[in-house]
Write a protein that holds these residues in place. Structure first.
Motif, PDB file in Angstrom:
ATOM      1  N   TRP A   1       0.847  -1.196   0.000  1.00 43.23           N
ATOM      2  CA  TRP A   1       0.000   0.000   0.000  1.00 43.23           C
ATOM      3  C   TRP A   1       0.879   1.241   0.000  1.00 43.23           C
ATOM      4  CZ3 TRP A   1      -5.411   0.385   2.409  1.00 43.23           C
ATOM      5  CH2 TRP A   1      -6.152  -0.758   2.098  1.00 43.23           C
TER       6      TRP A   1
ATOM      7  N   SER B   1       1.210   5.575   0.897  1.00 42.66           N
ATOM      8  CA  SER B   1       0.847   6.438   2.012  1.00 42.66           C
ATOM      9  C   SER B   1      -0.437   7.210   1.727  1.00 42.66           C
ATOM     10  CB  SER B   1       1.991   7.415   2.275  1.00 42.66           C
ATOM     11  OG  SER B   1       1.686   8.216   3.390  1.00 42.66           O
TER      12      SER B   1
ATOM     13  N   ALA C   1     -11.816  -4.624   4.646  1.00 43.38           N
ATOM     14  CA  ALA C   1     -11.635  -4.064   5.984  1.00 43.38           C
ATOM     15  C   ALA C   1     -12.814  -4.489   6.849  1.00 43.38           C
ATOM     16  CB  ALA C   1     -11.534  -2.544   5.925  1.00 43.38           C
TER      17      ALA C   1
ATOM     18  N   ALA D   1      -4.740  -1.474  11.592  1.00 39.75           N
ATOM     19  CA  ALA D   1      -4.764  -0.227  10.838  1.00 39.75           C
ATOM     20  C   ALA D   1      -6.203   0.217  10.649  1.00 39.75           C
ATOM     21  CB  ALA D   1      -4.097  -0.418   9.478  1.00 39.75           C
TER      22      ALA D   1
ATOM     23  N   VAL E   1      -8.541   2.267   8.305  1.00 39.52           N
ATOM     24  CA  VAL E   1      -8.488   2.760   6.932  1.00 39.52           C
ATOM     25  C   VAL E   1      -9.793   3.459   6.569  1.00 39.52           C
ATOM     26  CG1 VAL E   1      -6.819   1.051   6.112  1.00 39.52           C
ATOM     27  CG2 VAL E   1      -9.249   0.490   6.075  1.00 39.52           C
TER      28      VAL E   1
ATOM     29  N   ARG F   1      -7.259   4.484   2.278  1.00 39.39           N
ATOM     30  CA  ARG F   1      -6.079   5.197   2.771  1.00 39.39           C
ATOM     31  C   ARG F   1      -5.880   4.780   4.226  1.00 39.39           C
ATOM     32  NH1 ARG F   1      -8.156  10.103   2.457  1.00 39.39           N
ATOM     33  NH2 ARG F   1      -8.905   9.822   4.568  1.00 39.39           N
ATOM     34  N   ILE F   2      -4.632   4.618   4.621  1.00 37.88           N
ATOM     35  CA  ILE F   2      -4.350   4.222   6.007  1.00 37.88           C
ATOM     36  C   ILE F   2      -4.298   5.472   6.864  1.00 37.88           C
ATOM     37  CG2 ILE F   2      -2.864   2.862   7.507  1.00 37.88           C
ATOM     38  CD1 ILE F   2      -1.606   1.685   4.940  1.00 37.88           C
ATOM     39  N   ASP F   3      -5.259   5.641   7.772  1.00 39.81           N
ATOM     40  CA  ASP F   3      -5.314   6.836   8.617  1.00 39.81           C
ATOM     41  C   ASP F   3      -4.460   6.671   9.869  1.00 39.81           C
ATOM     42  OD1 ASP F   3      -7.107   7.960   6.866  1.00 39.81           O
ATOM     43  OD2 ASP F   3      -8.857   7.197   7.946  1.00 39.81           O
TER      44      ASP F   3
ATOM     45  N   LEU G   1      -2.313   3.703  12.609  1.00 41.09           N
ATOM     46  CA  LEU G   1      -1.683   2.387  12.654  1.00 41.09           C
ATOM     47  C   LEU G   1      -1.182   2.086  14.053  1.00 41.09           C
ATOM     48  CD1 LEU G   1      -0.607   0.112  10.657  1.00 41.09           C
ATOM     49  CD2 LEU G   1       1.558   1.356  10.727  1.00 41.09           C
TER      50      LEU G   1
ATOM     51  N   TYR H   1       5.159   5.892   5.430  1.00 40.06           N
ATOM     52  CA  TYR H   1       3.756   6.332   5.510  1.00 40.06           C
ATOM     53  C   TYR H   1       3.647   7.640   6.285  1.00 40.06           C
ATOM     54  CZ  TYR H   1       2.960   1.724   3.662  1.00 40.06           C
ATOM     55  OH  TYR H   1       2.995   0.626   2.848  1.00 40.06           O
TER      56      TYR H   1
ATOM     57  N   THR I   1       0.276   8.704   7.755  1.00 39.54           N
ATOM     58  CA  THR I   1      -0.405   7.789   8.685  1.00 39.54           C
ATOM     59  C   THR I   1       0.094   8.058  10.098  1.00 39.54           C
ATOM     60  OG1 THR I   1      -0.525   6.087   6.983  1.00 39.54           O
ATOM     61  CG2 THR I   1      -0.771   5.356   9.268  1.00 39.54           C
TER      62      THR I   1
END
Ligand SMILES: [Zn+2]
Length: 280
Positions: free
Chosen positions: A37, A39, A64, A82, A84, A103-105, A107, A125, A128
């Protein structure tokens, strides 16, 4: 309705929870893909059909979970969680969503994740946020609650138990000499049925199946087929039993690794194979 399909397509952003594998380089990888993935915005593609992911009658899209309870089914959640944001085409089911964009907000990495790895993940990232606890992660990024989600009940262990019994019986059949198998009508019938089943399962995983991880499943089914037909080849049949024996050794080895103190799974980049290693 299925865990990740069934409800009407959604509009707007959906915030949900998932896990990743962490590569040595700090890249985050899905469980069944070597496609890391980014960022920023990630866009899912379908490898099975010529359509935009996620499609209704397909298993494509970014997965997810809708709740920590649903996500807990996944072993990777012990080490990496994570939050997302998902948007674009989003298909919701009872346990979570499949999405076109994500999108990874936020973690969280298990405290045993080594500092050098954290630094690499943070560098890869930049947008993140990393959290020290799962609570902090989920408080900062509350998950969306969708009407299609249903509470996860206590886990039903019966399918696992049945699979264990069937698997052990199959392994026992494949370990018998041919004259013993042929000496009993019942054993012979069971053996024929077992060969037919795992053979069909192998074909289905290779050609018909669409779930993520089908290639891994195909490999296992193929190894089991080889194990089962081994009695036909006498002593040379032990060559056919090697894939299963090797798989068993690797499985035991990987399990023992997870018991080591300070264990955190890190993916070593390899051309074709990927496996977990422990690092203190
Ligand atoms: Zn698809």
């Amino acid at each position: 309705m299925q865990p990740f399909a069934g409800a009407e397509p959604l509009v707007g952003e959906v915030v949900a929870l998932r896990t990743f594998r962490v590569e040595e380089s700090g890249l985050l990888l899905p469980l069944y893909s070597e496609q890391s993935w980014t960022s920023e915005q990630n866009t899912a593609t379908c490898t099975l059909g010529n359509h935009q992911a996620p499609a209704d009658n397909c298993d494509c899209g970014f997965y997810a979970y809708g709740s920590p309870r649903a996500a807990a089914q996944n072993r990777g959640m012990r080490y990496v969680q994570a939050v997302v944001s998902c948007w674009g085409g989003v298909v919701a089911g009872t346990q979570g969503v499949r999405a076109q964009h994500a999108r990874i907000d936020g973690l969280w990495l298990h405290p045993e994740a080594p500092p050098w790895l954290r630094k690499r993940v943070a560098a890869r990232y930049p947008s993140t946020r990393l959290y020290d606890t799962v609570d902090a992660l989920l408080t900062a990024h509350p998950l969306s609650v969708l009407p299609s989600y249903t509470p996860v009940g206590p886990r039903d262990r019966r399918p696992q138990l049945a699979a264990g019994i069937a698997g052990s019986a199959g392994l026992a059949l494949g370990a018998l000499p041919l004259d013993v198998l042929r000496g009993s009508a019942v054993l012979w019938a069971c053996w024929l049925a077992a060969v037919g089943l795992v053979g069909a399962a192998t074909l289905w995983c290779c050609l018909g199946a669409r779930f993520p991880g089908r290639l891994v499943a195909a490999g296992i089914a193929f190894a089991l087929t080889a194990w089962l037909v081994a009695p036909l080849f006498g002593l040379a049949g032990w060559l056919l039993r090697l894939p299963v024996l090797r798989g068993a050794l690797v499985a035991v080895g990987s399990f023992l690794l997870t018991l080591r103190p300070h264990y955190f799974p890190v993916v070593t980049p390899k051309r074709e194979r990927v496996y977990y290693t422990a690092r203190a």
